[in-house]
Structure formats: C-alpha cells, structure tokens
Design a protein around this motif. Structure first.
Motif, PDB file in Angstrom:
ATOM      1  N   VAL A 179      -2.262  83.848  20.664  1.00 54.17           N
ATOM      2  CA  VAL A 179      -3.377  83.780  20.948  1.00 54.17           C
ATOM      3  C   VAL A 179      -4.242  84.980  20.725  1.00 54.17           C
ATOM      4  CG1 VAL A 179      -4.974  83.245  23.255  1.00 54.17           C
ATOM      5  CG2 VAL A 179      -2.963  81.823  22.666  1.00 54.17           C
ATOM      6  N   ALA A 180      -3.537  86.247  21.218  1.00 57.53           N
ATOM      7  CA  ALA A 180      -4.162  87.354  20.951  1.00 57.53           C
ATOM      8  C   ALA A 180      -4.534  87.559  19.438  1.00 57.53           C
ATOM      9  CB  ALA A 180      -3.531  88.634  21.500  1.00 57.53           C
ATOM     10  N   GLY A 181      -3.687  87.232  18.519  1.00 57.09           N
ATOM     11  CA  GLY A 181      -3.863  87.491  17.296  1.00 57.09           C
ATOM     12  C   GLY A 181      -5.205  86.535  16.651  1.00 57.09           C
ATOM     13  N   PHE A 182      -5.090  85.341  17.245  1.00 51.92           N
ATOM     14  CA  PHE A 182      -6.294  84.527  16.742  1.00 51.92           C
ATOM     15  C   PHE A 182      -7.510  85.043  17.425  1.00 51.92           C
ATOM     16  CE2 PHE A 182      -9.035  81.058  18.354  1.00 51.92           C
ATOM     17  CZ  PHE A 182      -9.293  80.412  17.018  1.00 51.92           C
ATOM     18  N   LEU A 183      -7.713  85.477  18.762  1.00 55.32           N
ATOM     19  CA  LEU A 183      -8.919  86.122  19.249  1.00 55.32           C
ATOM     20  C   LEU A 183      -9.232  87.272  18.628  1.00 55.32           C
ATOM     21  CD1 LEU A 183      -8.398  85.646  23.080  1.00 55.32           C
ATOM     22  CD2 LEU A 183      -9.792  84.259  21.289  1.00 55.32           C
ATOM     23  N   MET A 184      -8.187  88.042  17.998  1.00 52.95           N
ATOM     24  CA  MET A 184      -8.412  89.363  17.167  1.00 52.95           C
ATOM     25  C   MET A 184      -9.122  88.873  15.832  1.00 52.95           C
ATOM     26  SD  MET A 184      -8.686  92.601  17.291  1.00 52.95           S
ATOM     27  CE  MET A 184      -7.571  93.107  18.804  1.00 52.95           C
ATOM     28  N   LEU A 185      -8.662  88.060  15.298  1.00 55.03           N
ATOM     29  CA  LEU A 185      -9.344  87.659  14.057  1.00 55.03           C
ATOM     30  C   LEU A 185     -10.597  87.055  14.270  1.00 55.03           C
ATOM     31  CD1 LEU A 185      -6.310  85.805  12.325  1.00 55.03           C
ATOM     32  CD2 LEU A 185      -7.189  87.850  11.793  1.00 55.03           C
ATOM     33  N   LEU A 186     -11.092  86.115  15.407  1.00 57.03           N
ATOM     34  CA  LEU A 186     -12.033  85.592  15.703  1.00 57.03           C
ATOM     35  C   LEU A 186     -13.117  86.727  16.021  1.00 57.03           C
ATOM     36  CD1 LEU A 186     -13.695  83.149  16.272  1.00 57.03           C
ATOM     37  CD2 LEU A 186     -12.955  83.396  18.668  1.00 57.03           C
ATOM     38  N   ALA A 187     -12.917  87.855  16.751  1.00 52.59           N
ATOM     39  CA  ALA A 187     -13.528  88.967  16.919  1.00 52.59           C
ATOM     40  C   ALA A 187     -14.045  89.725  15.594  1.00 52.59           C
ATOM     41  CB  ALA A 187     -13.109  89.852  17.813  1.00 52.59           C
ATOM     42  N   ALA A 188     -12.796  89.814  14.917  1.00 49.17           N
ATOM     43  CA  ALA A 188     -13.283  90.460  13.441  1.00 49.17           C
ATOM     44  C   ALA A 188     -14.143  89.605  12.541  1.00 49.17           C
ATOM     45  CB  ALA A 188     -11.823  90.693  12.751  1.00 49.17           C
ATOM     46  N   GLY A 189     -14.044  88.319  12.565  1.00 48.38           N
ATOM     47  CA  GLY A 189     -14.808  87.446  11.964  1.00 48.38           C
ATOM     48  C   GLY A 189     -16.166  87.558  12.359  1.00 48.38           C
ATOM     49  N   VAL A 190     -16.639  87.534  13.649  1.00 48.11           N
ATOM     50  CA  VAL A 190     -18.004  87.721  14.373  1.00 48.11           C
ATOM     51  C   VAL A 190     -18.596  88.776  13.856  1.00 48.11           C
ATOM     52  CG1 VAL A 190     -19.141  87.880  16.403  1.00 48.11           C
ATOM     53  CG2 VAL A 190     -17.249  86.201  16.310  1.00 48.11           C
ATOM     54  N   ALA A 191     -17.940  89.958  13.834  1.00 43.56           N
ATOM     55  CA  ALA A 191     -18.336  91.136  13.299  1.00 43.56           C
ATOM     56  C   ALA A 191     -18.474  91.218  11.819  1.00 43.56           C
ATOM     57  CB  ALA A 191     -17.185  92.381  13.728  1.00 43.56           C
TER      58      ALA A 191
END
Length: 379
Positions: A179-191
């Motif tokens: 879940v932490a990895g998915f959220l990190m990818l999501l945050a990077a995708g938003v940026a």
C-alpha cells in the motif's frame, strides 16, 4: 553435519550477512539452536540400547537440522531478507526437536528434565481452554509412552500456532509495504501529471484585495489577487479568472506541496517513535507503518488544499499568501495521522499476538499506557 557446513561456508558469510542484514541476530540465534539440538541428537545416538524406531527418529531429526542449516546459509534459495528464511529455519528446528523427543518412546522418563521447557512452549501459544494444554499442565513427570505422545502433540500444536502468528506479521508487513508503494507511485504520478499540465487543476486561490492594494494598483480590472504555492499576482490584468490563474500557476506548485506534506508526515512518524516498543520478530512492522505515513502525508496535503480551494471548508476558501498555503500543507501533511493511526494500532496488535516469554498470559488484558489512553481519548 551442520557444524561442518557452517565452517565450509565461512568465506561467503559477508555476502550472506548483507542479504539477511535485517534479521542477522535472529539468524545467528537459529544457527546456535541448530548446533545445540545437533549436540542433543549426537548424545542420544550414542546410547547403545536404542531401538530401530528411535534411531529412525534421530535420523529424521538430523535431516531437519541439515534443512535448517541450508535455509540459513542461502545455499539453495534466494529469498529476500525480510525474515522468511528465519521462520523456515525454525520450522525445521521445531521438527528436529519433536523427532528427538519422540526417540524417547522406549524410555519416556528420560524426557522429564525437559518437561518444564516443553510446557512453557505450550503455555505461550495455546489458550487456557485448549484441551491439549490442560492435559500437559496436569503432567508432573513423564512415566509412560502415552504421556510422551500427549506432550509432543501439544508442543506440535503450539508450534503450529506460533507459525501462524509469525505469518500474520509477515503478511501485515507485505500488505502495508504494498500500500505504501502504491501511494508513493500515486503521489509521484500526481507530481508528474501536474508538472506536464500545470494549468489543468491549479492549486491557486483568489482572495479579495484590500482597499489599500486596490488604490495602489488602479490599472487592475479586478478586485482580487491570485495566490499560488510558489507565486502570486497582486495586479491581475485579465477580467477572466481562469486566465489570471493560468498566468501564475507553475509546474512546481504540486511538487512543493507534496514535498512539504511528506516532510510533515516524516515529523509525525518521528514523533510516533515514542509509542514504538520495537519487535523481536524478523518482520519490521513498525518500519512498514512509518513508511506508510510518508506518501500518505504528501497526498493528504494535496487533497486538503484542493478541498479548501473548492470551498469545502467554510471561511477558508481564499488563503491570502503563499506562506499560508505552505502552512496549511504542513497541517494537512501531519493530519495523515488521523488515518494511519489505525494502521499503527493494528500493527501493534499483530506484534502483541506473536507470543514470547515477555508476552502477557493468554486470556488477560493489559492496561493501556498513557500514550494509548490519550490516543483513545482523542480518536
């Protein structure tokens, strides 16, 4: 023999230590147990009056010790150093101990000196109402093969429960890390997306200008300012709000807000260390919980400011400066504790379920500490 294999593998121990660095002490404990049980098996094999059945049991114990040694040395597998190899080695060690105990079937009274330790294993992992635990608690000594069988079956059941406890901890760590990895990818995708399309959903506000500001900028056709996280315009030139916002919004707005939210979440994770008691298991449950806070803080900072921009919070729909936007990003980044605290509590429950000598007796409730009590009052 296990000891000889350890000596032959000594030149490659540095490489193995790097792979198992997160559970090196537990691996060494398992290696020490391999040697200890191996010595017990050797002493037992030297008894001249052993039956064929007992020698078969000891041969099986020897094979289990070799399997445990192989798992710890990474000779025939390349598992990640999360701790699975330590758990697998303990499985083989437990099997070796049971086979060694069952080799006393013709002289069960010889197991009596080890009865206290075996009963402790049963009491740690089996609940008080379990019939196998009750049958073992009544034993004052081992005088018959029937009592030996009851003891070994109870120990085997306790070891199975202990394995399930460790597997729950391992599963919890994997789930939280995913879940932490998915959220990190999501945050990077938003940026990345907002840096490419910086004007798609701008994170800017349009507070009303004060009377003094309007007087000093009479050429501005509007009575508001445009404020973004890393820029502002006190004298918008266009009568169209969207055009004025597009002129100020930049690709770095979301990046700055996410970085600020991530830093605030890092501070929250550091402050949460006061409630962490650590773990003696090879599974880093507290570390996984702390890692989850970082991308969660970056995303809550973004989402919180978007809610404010959309007027979701009455009275806070128009921030006056970039400093206020950054300040609220800090607040929203830290506020991820409202969501991740439930993960922290679940992680502590998972760790408490892994029984050990310092665990409270089964069926008793422990009083919460001051930190836990304050969390409960605030949550």
């Amino acid at each position: 023999m296990a000891g000889n294999r350890l000596q032959r593998a000594a030149p490659g121990r540095l490489r193995e230590w790097w792979r198992e660095r997160r559970s090196w002490e537990l691996s060494e404990e398992a290696r020490a147990n391999v040697r200890t049980v191996g010595a017990l098996v050797t002493v037992r094999e030297a008894v001249p009056s052993l039956t064929d059945e007992a020698r078969t049991m000891l041969q099986g114990a020897r094979r289990e010790l070799e399997a445990a040694d192989t798992v710890l040395l990474f000779d025939e597998h390349r598992r990640s150093p999360l701790g699975s190899h330590v758990t697998a080695a303990h499985l083989h060690l437990n099997a070796a101990r049971l086979l060694w105990a069952r080799s006393f079937v013709t002289s069960p009274q010889d197991v009596s000196p080890y009865l206290a330790g075996l009963k402790a294993v049963v009491n740690e992992h089996l609940p008080p109402g379990d019939p196998r635990r009750k049958s073992v608690e009544r034993l004052q000594g081992i005088s018959s093969a029937d009592e030996l069988v009851r003891l070994t079956e109870a120990v085997e059941a306790a070891q199975a429960v202990a394995l399930r406890e460790k597997l729950r901890a391992a599963s919890f760590v994997r789930i939280v890390c995913c879940v932490a990895g998915f959220l990190m990818l999501l945050a990077a995708g938003v940026a990345v997306l907002t840096s490419v399309w910086s004007q798609a959903v701008p994170m800017c506000f349009n507070p009303s200008q004060s009377i003094g500001s309007v007087a000093t900028a009479p050429e501005s056709p509007v009575s508001y300012r445009v404020v973004c996280p890393i820029g502002s315009d006190d004298s918008p030139r266009s009568p169209d709000l969207d055009d004025n916002v597009k002129a100020v919004a930049t690709w770095g707005d979301y990046v700055v807000v996410e970085v600020v939210g991530l830093v605030a979440a890092g501070v929250a994770a550091a402050s949460a260390l006061r409630k962490i008691r650590g773990t003696s298991t090879p599974y880093p449950v507290p570390v996984a919980s702390a890692l989850l806070k970082l991308p969660a803080g970056a995303l809550t900072a973004v989402l919180g400011l978007l809610l404010m921009r959309g007027g979701f919070v009455p009275g806070l729909s128009s921030l006056d400066s970039s400093a206020q936007i950054i300040a609220w990003a800090v607040v929203f980044g830290y506020s991820q504790e409202l969501f991740t605290k439930f993960v922290d509590r679940r992680g502590q429950m998972v760790l408490d379920a892994v029984r050990g000598p310092t665990s409270p007796p089964q069926g008793t409730a422990t009083a919460p500490g001051p930190a836990a009590a304050s969390d409960s009052a605030g949550g």
